[in-house]
Write a protein that holds these residues in place. Structure first.
Motif, short mmCIF file in Angstrom:
data_model
loop_
_atom_site.label_atom_id
_atom_site.label_comp_id
_atom_site.label_asym_id
_atom_site.label_seq_id
_atom_site.Cartn_x
_atom_site.Cartn_y
_atom_site.Cartn_z
N LYS A 196 5.60 -9.02 3.40
CA LYS A 196 4.27 -8.43 3.22
C LYS A 196 4.15 -7.76 1.86
O LYS A 196 3.11 -7.84 1.20
N TRP A 197 5.23 -7.13 1.44
CA TRP A 197 5.21 -6.42 0.17
C TRP A 197 4.97 -7.40 -0.97
O TRP A 197 4.16 -7.15 -1.86
N TYR A 198 5.65 -8.53 -0.96
CA TYR A 198 5.49 -9.52 -2.03
C TYR A 198 4.17 -10.27 -1.93
O TYR A 198 3.55 -10.60 -2.94
N VAL A 210 13.23 -3.86 -4.26
CA VAL A 210 12.05 -3.18 -3.71
C VAL A 210 12.47 -1.78 -3.31
O VAL A 210 13.46 -1.61 -2.58
N SER A 253 7.78 5.16 -1.91
CA SER A 253 6.43 5.28 -1.35
C SER A 253 6.35 6.43 -0.36
O SER A 253 5.41 7.23 -0.38
N THR A 304 0.47 4.05 -4.48
CA THR A 304 0.73 4.99 -3.38
C THR A 304 0.02 6.31 -3.63
O THR A 304 -0.62 6.87 -2.73
N ASP A 363 8.59 -6.73 6.39
CA ASP A 363 8.24 -5.69 5.42
C ASP A 363 8.35 -6.23 4.00
O ASP A 363 7.47 -5.98 3.16
N ILE A 364 9.41 -6.95 3.72
CA ILE A 364 9.60 -7.51 2.38
C ILE A 364 8.58 -8.61 2.11
O ILE A 364 7.97 -8.66 1.03
N ARG A 396 1.34 -8.59 -3.53
CA ARG A 396 1.37 -8.67 -4.99
C ARG A 396 1.23 -10.10 -5.49
O ARG A 396 1.38 -10.36 -6.68
N PHE A 449 11.30 0.94 -1.17
CA PHE A 449 10.40 1.42 -0.14
C PHE A 449 10.45 2.95 -0.02
O PHE A 449 9.48 3.59 0.40
N SER A 470 3.51 0.28 -8.23
CA SER A 470 3.62 0.63 -6.81
C SER A 470 3.50 2.14 -6.62
O SER A 470 2.84 2.62 -5.69
#
Length: 403
Positions: free
Chosen positions: A226-228, A245, A250, A319, A223-224, A231, A247, A315
């Protein structure tokens, strides 16, 4: 004789710059929360990520900072919010709300996390002056202690409007029409803590050793990563760079988008667009607030201090946009208040009384100066099914291009 927890806490506070020592009663409360979190760790294999740690520290039933009974806001608390500084803040916010309520049939207002109730009272009084009162003013409040304060404050200060205020335990059914407002709510959501090491991302989790909490590193999960990667900053951070982060924001934003049928969502908080938030020269925004002292150790004073992180407004905007909302404005607090008529309202309220104008001028400086709240605090607006040529609070100085 002092307990080992008490002795250790005194040593930790001294290392942090001689923070005020809590009362014995407060320390006993803090120790209870310490053991409560330790038990959660045992249930989770010996650790918790910081998001869960922060949520427990702030919201554990009967023990967390916002769930217990200590004074939090104001001179006798740990921090001061804009509505407590001056009614000018809420009066200006009411101007933006009134513009939207004026084009909606039977509008309502929902405030998320209403502090001591000051903003709700001031908004309702100003809307009454503008002849734009909502059908109801809902308050969704996680803290039972703050809910009591709100009820007492509103009964005392706006008894003739008190029947319009209703408290909620959760979002009502879909189909809300009106204005949703949240001032300094997102910064108090639990965040994941990240650090870069040798070109890889690691997560800081919390463990317990010899009855004391420590940070430990674990490889960042998917999850982390993919998040970075989304971006394009996943492996471009300097060595030992730290950040967060959120989450939870969102999920929260998605629920508001689903809940709103027609109207505006106004979110006010301190933070940055992503390019500034994750700049290589900014390493982490996590802060703690205790008796008007700021420090950076969230593992002490459990249940007695606020823990916050700045908001990533990019972010948040992504969303909302993905859920069909219009991102209708993003601006610093100083420009928002100016657009909503703060200077004109000062003159109106003060009249010919120089001492009143001086008082309001001093309050306005705190709300608007770049070195105070004017620049670091931002306002973002989302709209849905509302037809307006512009939003009054975002006429000049809109920064959506930076998102």
């Amino acid at each position: 004789m002092l307990s080992s927890y008490h002795q250790r806490l005194k040593e930790q506070l001294k290392q942090l710059g001689d923070l005020p020592i809590p009362s014995v009663e407060a320390i006993v409360h803090s120790e209870k929360l310490h053991h409560f979190i330790q038990n959660k760790m045992l249930e989770n294999g010996g650790f918790v990520n910081f998001q869960d740690f922060m949520e427990l520290a702030l919201y554990a039933p009967g023990l967390g900072y916002y769930a217990a009974g200590a004074q939090k806001i104001g001179e006798s608390g740990d921090f001061v919010t804009a509505p407590e500084i001056s009614p000018l803040f809420s009066d200006c916010l009411a101007m933006q709300i009134a513009q939207v309520l004026g084009v909606i049939e039977h509008p309502q207002i929902l405030e998320l996390g209403a502090g001591q109730g000051t903003m709700a009272a001031d908004i309702l009084l100003r809307l009454e002056e503008l002849d734009t009162l909502p059908q109801y003013y809902f308050i969704l409040e996680r803290s039972a202690e703050l809910r009591e304060r709100q009820q007492h404050y509103l009964q005392k200060h706006i008894p003739h409007l008190f029947s319009k205020v209703q408290w909620l335990n959760e979002l009502p059914q879909k189909g809300f029409k009106g204005a949703i407002v949240a001032n300094e709510v997102i910064d108090a959501m639990g965040v994941r803590l990240i650090e870069s090491q040798d070109g890889e991302l690691f997560e800081k989790v919390v463990v317990s050793h010899e009855d004391k909490f420590f940070f430990e590193f674990k490889k960042a999960d998917q999850d982390i990563e993919k998040w970075y990667q989304a971006r394009q900053i996943a492996h471009d951070l300097p060595e030992n760079y730290q950040t967060e982060v959120n989450f939870l924001q969102s999920v929260w934003m998605e629920s508001l988008a689903d809940f709103l049928e027609e109207g505006i969502i106004l979110l006010l908080d301190y933070g940055f667009p992503a390019a500034e938030y994750y700049h290589s020269q900014r390493s982490g925004t996590l802060m703690c607030h205790y008796r008007h002292h700021a420090h950076s150790d969230p593992l002490v004073l459990l249940g007695l201090q606020d823990i916050t992180a700045h908001v990533d407004f990019t972010s948040l905007a992504e969303t909302g946009f993905a859920k069909g909302l219009g991102v209708s404005g993003y601006i610093d607090q100083a420009n928002f208040l100016t657009n909503c008529g703060l200077l004109e309202r000062m003159t109106e309220l003060a009249g010919e009384k120089a001492e009143v104008m001086l008082r309001y001028s001093q309050q306005a400086k705190i709300l608007m100066l770049p070195t105070e709240m004017g620049e670091i605090f931002k306002v973002i607006a989302f709209t849905k099914n509302v037809s307006l040529p512009y939003l009054v609070g975002f006429q000049r100085g809109d920064r959506r291009g930076r998102l």
